[in-house]
Design an enzyme around this catalytic site. Structure first.
Site, PDB file in Angstrom:
ATOM      1  CD  GLU A  25      22.970  38.096  34.784  1.00 24.66           C
ATOM      2  OE1 GLU A  25      22.823  37.031  34.158  1.00 24.66           O
ATOM      3  OE2 GLU A  25      22.831  39.217  34.260  1.00 24.66           O
TER       4      GLU A  25
ATOM      5  CB  THR B  91      36.740  36.993   3.114  1.00 24.52           C
ATOM      6  OG1 THR B  91      35.464  37.549   3.391  1.00 24.52           O
ATOM      7  CG2 THR B  91      37.599  37.998   2.410  1.00 24.52           C
TER       8      THR B  91
ATOM      9  N   GLY C  85      25.924  32.648   4.047  1.00 24.84           N
ATOM     10  CA  GLY C  85      25.919  32.066   5.380  1.00 24.84           C
ATOM     11  C   GLY C  85      26.265  33.112   6.415  1.00 24.84           C
ATOM     12  N   PRO C  86      26.225  32.719   7.700  1.00 17.87           N
ATOM     13  CG  PRO C  86      26.137  31.479   9.657  1.00 17.87           C
ATOM     14  CD  PRO C  86      25.933  31.388   8.192  1.00 17.87           C
ATOM     15  N   PRO C  87      28.093  35.409   9.383  1.00 19.66           N
ATOM     16  CG  PRO C  87      27.800  37.411  10.544  1.00 19.66           C
ATOM     17  CD  PRO C  87      27.147  36.119  10.257  1.00 19.66           C
ATOM     18  N   GLY C  88      31.706  35.429   9.456  1.00 17.80           N
ATOM     19  CA  GLY C  88      32.884  34.806  10.068  1.00 17.80           C
ATOM     20  C   GLY C  88      33.063  33.332   9.780  1.00 17.80           C
TER      21      GLY C  88
ATOM     22  N   GLY D  52      34.313  32.036   6.988  1.00 14.43           N
ATOM     23  CA  GLY D  52      35.444  31.729   6.101  1.00 14.43           C
ATOM     24  C   GLY D  52      35.201  32.000   4.631  1.00 14.43           C
TER      25      GLY D  52
ATOM     26  CG  HIS E  77      18.901  35.440  32.857  1.00 15.46           C
ATOM     27  ND1 HIS E  77      17.848  35.515  31.976  1.00 15.46           N
ATOM     28  CD2 HIS E  77      19.454  36.687  32.882  1.00 15.46           C
ATOM     29  CE1 HIS E  77      17.766  36.757  31.499  1.00 15.46           C
ATOM     30  NE2 HIS E  77      18.727  37.487  32.038  1.00 15.46           N
TER      31      HIS E  77
ATOM     32  CG  ASP F 222      17.717  39.611  29.104  1.00 15.12           C
ATOM     33  OD1 ASP F 222      18.743  39.275  28.500  1.00 15.12           O
ATOM     34  OD2 ASP F 222      17.673  39.809  30.332  1.00 15.12           O
TER      35      ASP F 222
END
Ligand code: ATP
Length: 489
Positions: free
Chosen positions: A320, A107, A100-103, A105, A323, A394
């Site tokens: 900005e 570890t 799954g994606p980083p961070g 949980g 956007h 972008d």
């Protein structure tokens, strides 16, 4: 200039993008030391990594993930009392793969499982096994398993398993192949009474060699995605547990404002907020610190002292405003803040937050996203009739999305065909489809800005006056004038 989109897209889609930028993880022990400063193959292989001493983390410290914890309880039970399983003739899986994606949980959960099972924890990162000299990586794998076997109940955790476990190709890489083979041999060689469990983590399950994930090896695969609203609140309560917080702060409201963020992001918000409260000499953490922490985690630290010429400042403001206006036109996400204060690598930013957790995204929404990304460049081109370097990020994101639509999601006239990286060399049809999406989206963004020129100018002017606009102020400027669609081509 950069726009910060942190929407939740299809989990596998997020994978592809997020996994490109991996956060280095702490790697300790002899493996690491053995690598440092050594140019020649080692005469004698150093000892395998020592089990490392980590703060005592239990399942209490891991919020949410109830089903994953339930799966792991069986393994913990086995590590504590293997005889029960042996008597029943039951074989437990020896390999658990978190992906799954980083961070999210992975570890953390492995450490907590080791603690719950009173087992020793052996951490290694896949990249520590990647060596130039044939046989060195394999030897390190052997040492790691030998050490764990000696220690009694143990959990071996191999982070970034893809560094050694990536699919083998025709171009043989002897060292890599030997390392992977050794890992397979070790996993096949477990005796029934051995209490060693191997856990591994990757952001890229799709890269792993089939042999590694076949039954008997990492046959238990557990997906760890970004947390939903309820789990975000639980993660926040773990990380705010020992921090004094004002009575007015509601963790639920922070959770609502952070869709798409990982556990690591939320932990970082709690920590940044505490640091800010210390900086402001406060007794407890308030809304202000939390707002600032969210922005900092999202967009990096502010550089208020960055000196920018009036002409460039105006360009940033139009970029900005572009956007923000295109985003407001589609209205898929809220725009809590637009700013021309530079942060991190960005000279300005338009914050966009999904209105709810999303697990699916339509082709139309993806195209709208690309148009929002082009809003900045289109505004610059409209006002100055010239392009600047400020749209680099972008453009990169817009191109990634368009490529994903064509190659992975079957969202082009090429139909439901998946194109892997290897199929793409000089594939003119794919390139044409990507170009068509990109060109249409750019024209779409330009059309919206052209037909709402006055609103665009008003937003940019206000940004130059006050640097930052909140959503209410943006809505006020747009006022009763509706944002007109682009004229038909
Ligand atoms: P990577 O793929 O980058 O290796 P990971 O999935 O292994 O990431 P961890 O290192 O386990 O991520 O998580 C990073 C930090 O995020 C943890 O130390 C913890 O502070 C926080 N965190 C992540 N998930 C949770 C959770 N479910 N409960 C509490 N904290 C969490």
């Amino acid at each position: 200039l950069m726009i910060f989109l942190f929407s939740l897209i299809l989990p596998f889609f997020l994978f592809l993008i997020l996994s490109l930028s991996r956060r280095p993880l702490p790697s300790e022990g002899a493996f690491q030391k053995a690598k440092e400063g050594r140019k020649n193959p080692p005469a004698e292989e150093p000892q395998a990594a020592q089990p490392q001493v980590f703060p005592q983390i239990t399942f209490e410290d891991v919020a949410g993930l109830d089903e994953v914890k339930e799966e792991l309880w069986e393994i913990i039970d086995f590590l504590k009392d293997p005889q029960r399983y042996e008597k029943m003739g039951a074989k437990l899986p020896r390999g658990v793969l978190f992906y799954g994606p980083p961070g999210t949980g992975k570890t953390l959960l492995a450490k907590a499982a080791a603690q719950e099972a009173s087992a020793s924890f052996h951490f290694a990162s896949g990249s520590e096994f990647v060596e130039k000299y044939v046989g060195v990586g394999a030897k390190r794998v052997r040492n790691l398993f030998e050490k764990a076997r000696r220690e009694g109940p143990s959990i071996i955790f191999i982070d970034e398993i893809d560094a050694i476990g990536a699919r083998r190709t025709n171009e043989s890489n002897n060292e890599k192949d030997q390392t992977l083979n050794q890992l397979l041999v070790e996993m096949d060689g477990f005796q029934p009474n051995e209490t060693v469990i191997v856990m591994a983590a990757t952001n890229r399950l799709d890269l792993l060699d089939e042999a590694l994930i076949r039954p008997g090896r990492f046959d238990r695969q557990i997906y760890m995605g970004n947390p939903d609203l309820k789990v975000r609140e639980e993660i926040l309560s773990v990380h705010f547990r020992n921090k004094p917080v004002d009575g007015s702060v509601a963790l639920k409201s922070i959770a609502r404002r952070t869709p798409g963020m990982s556990g690591a992001h939320l932990a970082s918000i709690a920590n940044e907020a505490a640091i800010l409260a210390v900086r402001f000499h406060k007794r407890s953490i308030g809304e202000k610190e939390i707002d600032m922490a969210i922005e900092k985690v999202l967009a990096g630290p502010e550089h208020k002292r960055c000196v920018i010429s009036p002409r460039e400042r105006e360009k940033i403001a139009f970029h900005e405003a572009g956007h923000a206006l295109v985003s407001k036109f589609f209205g898929h996400e809220s725009v809590p803040k637009v700013s021309i204060i530079s942060r991190g690598r960005a000279l300005g930013y338009t914050m966009q937050v999904p209105r709810e957790d999303r697990y699916l995204i339509t082709a139309t929404e993806l195209k709208d996203k690309i148009q929002v990304l082009f809003g900045g460049r289109a505004a610059e081109s409209l006002i100055y009739n010239e392009l600047s370097s400020g749209a680099k990020d972008d453009l990169k994101k817009a191109n990634q999305l368009a490529r994903e639509m064509v190659c992975q999601l079957g969202m082009s006239s090429l139909g439901n065909i998946v194109y892997e990286a290897g199929d793409l060399k000089e594939n003119a049809a794919v390139e044409n489809e990507i170009r068509r999406i990109i060109d249409d989206c750019y024209e779409g963004a330009l059309g919206i800005l052209k037909n709402n020129f006055q609103t665009l100018s008003d937003i940019a002017r206000r940004l130059m006056e006050q640097e930052t606009l909140l959503e209410e102020e943006l809505d006020q400027i747009i006022g009763k004038r509706k944002i007109s669609p682009p004229s038909p081509a």
